[in-house]
Write a protein that holds these residues in place. Structure first.
Motif, PDB file in Angstrom:
ATOM      1  N   GLY A  17     -18.698   1.040 -26.749  1.00 22.89           N
ATOM      2  CA  GLY A  17     -18.158   2.328 -26.324  1.00 22.89           C
ATOM      3  C   GLY A  17     -16.673   2.417 -26.635  1.00 22.89           C
ATOM      4  O   GLY A  17     -16.173   3.439 -27.104  1.00 22.89           O
ATOM      5  N   LEU A  18     -15.950   1.286 -26.434  1.00 24.89           N
ATOM      6  CA  LEU A  18     -14.513   1.287 -26.704  1.00 24.89           C
ATOM      7  C   LEU A  18     -14.249   1.541 -28.179  1.00 24.89           C
ATOM      8  O   LEU A  18     -13.265   2.195 -28.541  1.00 24.89           O
ATOM      9  CB  LEU A  18     -13.899  -0.051 -26.288  1.00 24.89           C
ATOM     10  CG  LEU A  18     -13.901  -0.314 -24.787  1.00 24.89           C
ATOM     11  CD1 LEU A  18     -13.423  -1.716 -24.493  1.00 24.89           C
ATOM     12  CD2 LEU A  18     -13.009   0.696 -24.090  1.00 24.89           C
ATOM     13  N   ARG A  59     -23.891   3.702 -32.992  1.00 22.72           N
ATOM     14  CA  ARG A  59     -24.632   4.609 -32.122  1.00 22.72           C
ATOM     15  C   ARG A  59     -26.120   4.299 -32.046  1.00 22.72           C
ATOM     16  O   ARG A  59     -26.748   4.592 -31.034  1.00 22.72           O
ATOM     17  CB  ARG A  59     -24.470   6.053 -32.624  1.00 22.72           C
ATOM     18  CG  ARG A  59     -23.052   6.535 -32.542  1.00 22.72           C
ATOM     19  CD  ARG A  59     -23.003   8.040 -32.419  1.00 22.72           C
ATOM     20  NE  ARG A  59     -21.624   8.495 -32.355  1.00 22.72           N
ATOM     21  CZ  ARG A  59     -20.930   8.561 -31.223  1.00 22.72           C
ATOM     22  NH1 ARG A  59     -21.500   8.223 -30.084  1.00 22.72           N
ATOM     23  NH2 ARG A  59     -19.679   8.968 -31.238  1.00 22.72           N
ATOM     24  N   MET A 119     -24.986   1.783 -25.865  1.00 18.74           N
ATOM     25  CA  MET A 119     -24.909   3.087 -26.522  1.00 18.74           C
ATOM     26  C   MET A 119     -26.271   3.787 -26.567  1.00 18.74           C
ATOM     27  O   MET A 119     -26.444   4.733 -27.318  1.00 18.74           O
ATOM     28  CB  MET A 119     -24.354   2.930 -27.940  1.00 18.74           C
ATOM     29  CG  MET A 119     -22.971   2.307 -28.014  1.00 18.74           C
ATOM     30  SD  MET A 119     -21.729   3.252 -27.149  1.00 18.74           S
ATOM     31  CE  MET A 119     -21.442   4.572 -28.318  1.00 18.74           C
ATOM     32  N   GLN A 172     -15.765   3.461 -29.993  1.00 15.08           N
ATOM     33  CA  GLN A 172     -15.807   4.915 -30.152  1.00 15.08           C
ATOM     34  C   GLN A 172     -14.622   5.585 -29.485  1.00 15.08           C
ATOM     35  O   GLN A 172     -14.449   6.793 -29.599  1.00 15.08           O
ATOM     36  CB  GLN A 172     -17.082   5.458 -29.501  1.00 15.08           C
ATOM     37  CG  GLN A 172     -18.323   5.248 -30.320  1.00 15.08           C
ATOM     38  CD  GLN A 172     -18.221   5.969 -31.627  1.00 15.08           C
ATOM     39  OE1 GLN A 172     -17.644   7.053 -31.691  1.00 15.08           O
ATOM     40  NE2 GLN A 172     -18.759   5.382 -32.680  1.00 15.08           N
ATOM     41  N   GLY A 173     -13.832   4.805 -28.770  1.00 19.43           N
ATOM     42  CA  GLY A 173     -12.699   5.383 -28.051  1.00 19.43           C
ATOM     43  C   GLY A 173     -13.125   5.978 -26.725  1.00 19.43           C
ATOM     44  O   GLY A 173     -12.399   6.758 -26.134  1.00 19.43           O
ATOM     45  N   SER A 174     -14.325   5.600 -26.279  1.00 19.85           N
ATOM     46  CA  SER A 174     -14.793   6.178 -25.025  1.00 19.85           C
ATOM     47  C   SER A 174     -14.658   5.171 -23.909  1.00 19.85           C
ATOM     48  O   SER A 174     -15.084   4.026 -24.014  1.00 19.85           O
ATOM     49  CB  SER A 174     -16.255   6.600 -25.173  1.00 19.85           C
ATOM     50  OG  SER A 174     -16.881   6.544 -23.925  1.00 19.85           O
ATOM     51  N   ARG A 175     -14.037   5.586 -22.818  1.00 19.14           N
ATOM     52  CA  ARG A 175     -13.854   4.690 -21.691  1.00 19.14           C
ATOM     53  C   ARG A 175     -14.753   5.076 -20.521  1.00 19.14           C
ATOM     54  O   ARG A 175     -14.730   4.452 -19.481  1.00 19.14           O
ATOM     55  CB  ARG A 175     -12.404   4.753 -21.214  1.00 19.14           C
ATOM     56  CG  ARG A 175     -11.502   4.027 -22.133  1.00 19.14           C
ATOM     57  CD  ARG A 175     -10.065   4.106 -21.736  1.00 19.14           C
ATOM     58  NE  ARG A 175      -9.346   3.217 -22.649  1.00 19.14           N
ATOM     59  CZ  ARG A 175      -9.181   1.930 -22.419  1.00 19.14           C
ATOM     60  NH1 ARG A 175      -9.644   1.379 -21.326  1.00 19.14           N
ATOM     61  NH2 ARG A 175      -8.547   1.176 -23.299  1.00 19.14           N
ATOM     62  N   ARG A 176     -15.521   6.132 -20.726  1.00 19.46           N
ATOM     63  CA  ARG A 176     -16.286   6.610 -19.576  1.00 19.46           C
ATOM     64  C   ARG A 176     -17.566   5.811 -19.375  1.00 19.46           C
ATOM     65  O   ARG A 176     -18.342   6.109 -18.507  1.00 19.46           O
ATOM     66  CB  ARG A 176     -16.617   8.082 -19.775  1.00 19.46           C
ATOM     67  CG  ARG A 176     -15.453   8.975 -19.396  1.00 19.46           C
ATOM     68  CD  ARG A 176     -15.673  10.350 -19.919  1.00 19.46           C
ATOM     69  NE  ARG A 176     -16.002  10.290 -21.347  1.00 19.46           N
ATOM     70  CZ  ARG A 176     -16.240  11.348 -22.085  1.00 19.46           C
ATOM     71  NH1 ARG A 176     -16.241  12.532 -21.554  1.00 19.46           N
ATOM     72  NH2 ARG A 176     -16.509  11.221 -23.370  1.00 19.46           N
ATOM     73  N   LEU A 177     -17.761   4.822 -20.248  1.00 13.11           N
ATOM     74  CA  LEU A 177     -19.022   4.102 -20.170  1.00 13.11           C
ATOM     75  C   LEU A 177     -18.967   2.944 -19.192  1.00 13.11           C
ATOM     76  O   LEU A 177     -19.894   2.160 -19.119  1.00 13.11           O
ATOM     77  CB  LEU A 177     -19.398   3.606 -21.566  1.00 13.11           C
ATOM     78  CG  LEU A 177     -19.760   4.770 -22.488  1.00 13.11           C
ATOM     79  CD1 LEU A 177     -19.880   4.299 -23.903  1.00 13.11           C
ATOM     80  CD2 LEU A 177     -21.050   5.420 -22.021  1.00 13.11           C
ATOM     81  N   GLU A 178     -17.878   2.844 -18.441  1.00 11.42           N
ATOM     82  CA  GLU A 178     -17.755   1.691 -17.563  1.00 11.42           C
ATOM     83  C   GLU A 178     -18.864   1.665 -16.505  1.00 11.42           C
ATOM     84  O   GLU A 178     -19.473   0.618 -16.248  1.00 11.42           O
ATOM     85  CB  GLU A 178     -16.389   1.686 -16.877  1.00 11.42           C
ATOM     86  CG  GLU A 178     -16.244   0.466 -16.008  1.00 11.42           C
ATOM     87  CD  GLU A 178     -14.848   0.235 -15.496  1.00 11.42           C
ATOM     88  OE1 GLU A 178     -13.893   0.769 -16.090  1.00 11.42           O
ATOM     89  OE2 GLU A 178     -14.728  -0.494 -14.499  1.00 11.42           O
TER      90      GLU A 178
END
Ligand SMILES: Nc1ncnc2c1ncn2[C@@H]1O[C@H](COP(=O)(O)OP(=O)(O)O)[C@@H](O)[C@H]1O
Ligand SMILES: [Mg+2]
Lengths: 683, 238
Positions: free
Chosen positions: B112-113, B87, B160, B115-121
């Motif tokens: 981001g992945l 982070r 991040m 962290q399991g986050s896909r919204r950072l595309e």
């Protein structure tokens, strides 16, 4: 560079022809035994065979030489030169050797009519049918033939592996086009065979067997291609699940260095082969168990009610109450004792059972198992001799000898009680041992004799063979003999008494429950009530133990496959060290790294396991439906029994997964210990 | 006054080499404020990379403390450290270290992945746009030039929105033209997003443009100079 493309193309053709030729050899080897016997005299087929075979070999030879020339013109050190050289040289040699060996075979078959052809597994795989040369005096022919066959086997193996490696010289685009065409043809073939061919052959029809085999083969190839086509999309879908699966799937999809690729392929194959082996063996053992259970249940009652040391008197009310118990669909009394049966030619021990011919069919398959004579003759022995015309069903030689013996037996002066002589049913093996046919006289000696001046005198009584049964269990066919219950009671001096009651239930799995219901319903604690599982406890226990031993032994094969997964993963971790370092530097926790590699190992294991189980399924399915012949004289079973058990498939699959999981733990842990600083060091 | 972004107190690092201890960092004290652009210079083997690794929590100091906004990160557990790195810190290495199996876009999204986050595309696309790689999104590292790879790595470091970006000789492998454009990017990002940069470099020109220059020698800080008027504009490509 301009050399490359045509070479690639012709190499592909050569590969194709080589494979075609191998397939032809295989088909030839597989069918030659049958085929030769049938077609030896057919000249037209003969000519066609020679022409067809020579054409394949000649074109293969010409093509090989042509490619050999082209390969020689390739610049030294260009890609695949050695492979192409090797392939064309080997296939040229292979064509020559095959021509020699097939030529010898054909010629030998032509000049000698008395030869025998037979195939072995190895010859089925690569070589040709072996020649057993009874009437050929020429020593050098078999020697030459065997030499050629061995060379051929070796060159076929080389041809296959070289073809496989040369295949990759063909430009990717061409290969893809080939597979596209192949797959389209395959889909069409699959649809067609599914629509018109049967899945199970009809009994004893070779043509329908062939059709079923074709359908299963096409379906299998279709399934394999479908699975291969699905690997990409599946991995892609898998990637979308999450970060760890994404990395894992990418690692597996990525092009790997040669050694790792080989190791990965090998571990998938190792897992596949071992799980296939395990499931096949378990299925066969399950088949034996199912076969045995079926025979036991067919020949025995599901529940037996008796007393431990005594016989039962006053049993009719018991029988009635047993019949009225819920779950019971049949009950019959019996009286049993061990006796000696002697015929003119021999004698043997047997278990003599007095049965009630009217109700015994409610409980056992005896009536169905009769091969000669009839169960009803027990009640009405007078009919035995009237109908003994239909008894000589056995082979001509046997029948002649038996006929002679019987005439001899008839010649003997028979006692006045001739008409009243009661009937006896014996098993096929006992009948064979004592050389008996329906209508013959035998003497039964009972141990329950009269008391004479110098101790007990065994009691003897003549019987007439009323029938012969075949149960499929050697024990029964050799040891059991049946007579009418009343006759037995008189003969054994057990007037009004029986040994016990045999019971059949509606669902064999409920037998234990019904047995305890019977205990409470009959309400007599001097009675012993046993179900079939209890009575055959030792047998089933031994079978279960054997199966467990097999599971462990072959489970060790899976374990060894697990070692190769371990090796592959260790290599993979080594190769991905730097990437693991990057991932950790970017904040992947150690357990994330562990999971990535566990997933990779599990994917390898799952691929292997699915392949193995699929192959095992095809094999067991084929064995179950097409039937593998066995020598009934040796095994007392005519077809290899196979039983597919979904739980066992699940169990083998689960063990494969567990083993692969265990194999991944240490490499994954190693990966998680990679320090980013070390992995990122620049040199 | 709030705590500085990073504070190093008497940090030492000793390696074990063939059984003998080798003291690489011999007591470093350093403070870096938010939004600063700091460069570390010094001869090869001075311990610059080692220091950067320690600040980036890739390695632990043998003694001393490293504080982020007053909090001692040397005492965090390994998974907390991983989370912290993910982070708060962005890395740019000399050899960019992209993941070869993934496309430029996926590489940028990787933190981001994790962290399991896909919204950072969308953000990853914007960052790639910002570093001038709009039309290289689906290229793999092997299909990118050195400068392009380095710019992907920079975009990845920024995904991040870290407080601190650590760069170890980010232009060491690039030709002067390309290095100049990467350098300009650093300044641009610092000015527009206020990101703190700590950059190790051998490039005199680059170092001369930086407002603060820490020079190291033999495991110690030799000098720590702040310039009121950085020569930033000279380095800008025309
Ligand atoms: N893991 C290690 N084990 C032993 N010595 C190391 C290790 N890492 C770095 N060093 C040594 O520490 C010194 C400083 O290295 P480094 O920080 O990479 O220098 P710089 O980046 O300033 O060129 C070098 O002399 C190097 O040999
Ligand atoms: Mg360095």
């Amino acid at each position: 560079m301009t050399e490359r493309r045509p070479l690639g193309f012709w190499t592909a053709v050569l590969c194709g022809l080589g494979v075609l030729q191998l397939a032809a050899v295989l088909a030839f080897a597989a069918t030659s035994t049958l085929w030769f016997q049938a077609q030896l005299e057919n000249d037209l087929l003969w000519v066609r065979l020679v022409i067809g075979w020579s054409t394949i070999q000649l074109s293969l030879l010409l093509l090989s030489v042509g490619i050999l020339q082209r390969a020689a013109r390739m610049p030294r050190g260009s890609r695949g030169r050695a492979r192409v050289f090797g392939l064309s040289a080997v296939s040229a040699g292979h064509a020559v050797i095959t021509t020699v060996s097939v030529g010898i075979l054909l010629w030998a078959a032509r000049v000698s009519t008395g030869h025998v052809l037979g195939g072995t597994v190895a010859s089925l795989l690569f070589g040709l049918t072996h020649l057993v040369y009874d009437e050929l005096d020429l020593d050098w022919v078999p020697t030459l033939y065997h030499g050629a066959t061995m060379l051929q086997t070796a060159s076929a193996a080389m041809l296959l592996s070289l073809s496989a490696s040369c295949w990759f010289l063909v430009p990717l685009e061409r290969r893809q086009r080939f597979w596209l065409g192949f797959d389209v043809a395959l889909v069409i073939a699959f649809v067609v065979v599914t629509a018109i061919l049967p899945l199970s052959p009809t009994e004893g029809d070779d043509a329908s067997l062939l059709r079923a085999v074709i359908r299963v083969s096409v379906t299998t190839v279709f399934a394999v291609r479908l699975a291969l086509r699905l690997v990409g999309p599946l991995l892609a879908a898998f990637e979308r699940i999450g970060f760890r699966t994404m990395i894992a799937a990418r690692h597996l999809r990525a092009k790997k260095t040669g050694f790792l690729a080989a190791s990965g392929t090998l571990s998938v194959l190792a897992v596949a082969v071992s799980s296939c082996m395990l499931i096949s063996v378990l299925s066969v053992m399950g088949g034996f168990r199912a076969d045995l259970t079926k025979k036991i249940l067919g020949n025995n009652a599901h529940i037996v009610i008796d007393k431990v040391y005594e016989e039962l008197s006053d049993w009719e009310p018991l029988l009635e109450r047993t019949r009225q118990t819920e779950g019971v669909i049949g009950a019959t009394p019996y009286l049993q004792v061990e006796v000696m049966v002697s015929s003119l030619s021999n004698r043997g021990g047997a278990i003599l059972r007095g049965i009630d011919p009217d109700t015994v069919s409610d409980v056992t398959d005896l009536a169905k198992n009769m091969t000669h004579g009839k169960l009803e003759y027990l009640k009405d022995p007078g009919r035995i001799l009237d109908s003994s015309v239909d008894t000589t069903k056995s082979g001509p030689v046997d029948a002649m000898m038996e006929e002679a013996e019987r005439t001899a037996a008839r010649g003997l002066p028979e006692g006045p009680e001739e008409e009243a002589m009661p009937g006896l049913i014996v098993g096929q093996e006992l009948a064979r041992a004592l050389r008996l046919v329906v209508g013959d006289r035998v003497t039964v000696v009972s141990p329950r004799g009269d008391l004479g001046p110098s101790g007990p005198i065994p009691r003897t009584r003549p019987f007439r063979i009323a029938g012969i049964f075949y149960s499929g269990m050697y024990e029964y066919d050799m040891k059991h003999a049946y007579i009418d219950l009343r006759t037995a009671q008189r003969f054994l001096r057990a007037e009004g008494r029986i040994s016990g009651i045999e019971v059949k239930v509606d669902n064999v799995e409920h037998a234990p429950a019904i047995a305890s219901r019977l205990v409470s319903k009959l309400g007599r604690d001097d009675l012993r009530v046993r179900d079939w599982k209890q009575m055959n406890q030792q047998l089933f226990g031994a079978l279960a133990l054997e199966k467990l031993a097999m599971f462990i032994t072959l489970g060790i094969a899976i374990l060894i496959a697990g070692f190769s997964v371990f090796g592959t993963l260790t290599l993979l971790v080594q190769e991905k060290r730097r990437e693991v370092g990057i991932l950790k530097a970017m904040g992947t926790p150690a357990r994330g790294v562990i999971r990535i590699f566990i997933i990779e190992g599990l994917l390898i294991g799952a691929a292997g396991g699915l392949m193995g189980l699929g192959l095992g399924f095809v094999l067991t399915f084929a064995a179950e439906h097409f039937g593998i012949q066995m020598n009934p004289e040796v095994y007392y079973i005519d077809k290899l029994p196979v039983h597919l058990d979904p739980t066992e498939f699940a169990l083998v699959g689960a063990s494969t997964v567990v083993v692969c999981l265990a194999a991944t733990l240490f490499p994954a842990y190693q990966a998680s210990r990679v320090r980013p600083v070390d992995a990122l060091r620049y040199d | 006054m709030p705590d500085p972004l990073v504070t190093l107190q008497h940090v030492t690092k000793t390696f074990e080499h063939e059984g003998r201890p080798l003291e690489v960092l011999k007591g470093i004290d350093l403070e870096i404020e938010r939004g600063e652009m700091v460069t570390i210079v010094g001869p090869s083997g001075a311990g610059k990379s080692t220091l950067l690794h320690l600040i980036g929590t890739l390695d632990l100091p043998t003694s001393g403390r490293i504080l982020y906004e007053g909090k001692d990160v040397t005492r965090l557990g390994s998974s907390d450290l991983a989370e912290f790195r993910n982070r708060s810190i962005g890395f740019v290495f000399q050899f960019h270290h992209l993941l070869p199996e993934f496309t430029a876009l996926e590489n940028v999204m990787m933190p981001g992945l994790i962290q399991g986050s896909r919204r950072l595309e969308a953000r990853a696309r914007r960052l790639l746009d910002e570093v001038g790689l709009t039309d290289r999104l689906t290229h793999r590292p092997g299909e990118l030039s050195g400068g392009e790879q380095q710019r992907v790595a920079l975009a990845r470091a920024l995904l991040m929105e870290p407080k601190l970006v650590l760069a170890d000789e980010p232009t060491g492998n690039l030709d002067s033209q390309t290095s100049a454009s990467v350098q300009a990017l650093f300044f641009d990002l610092n000015r527009r997003h206020g990101i703190t940069f700590l950059i190790v470099t051998h490039s005199r020109d680059f170092a001369a443009m930086m407002p603060r220059q820490v020079s190291m020698k033999d495991g110690r800080i030799d000098s720590d100079e702040r310039r009121a008027q950085p020569l930033e504009n000279q380095g800008k490509p025309t």
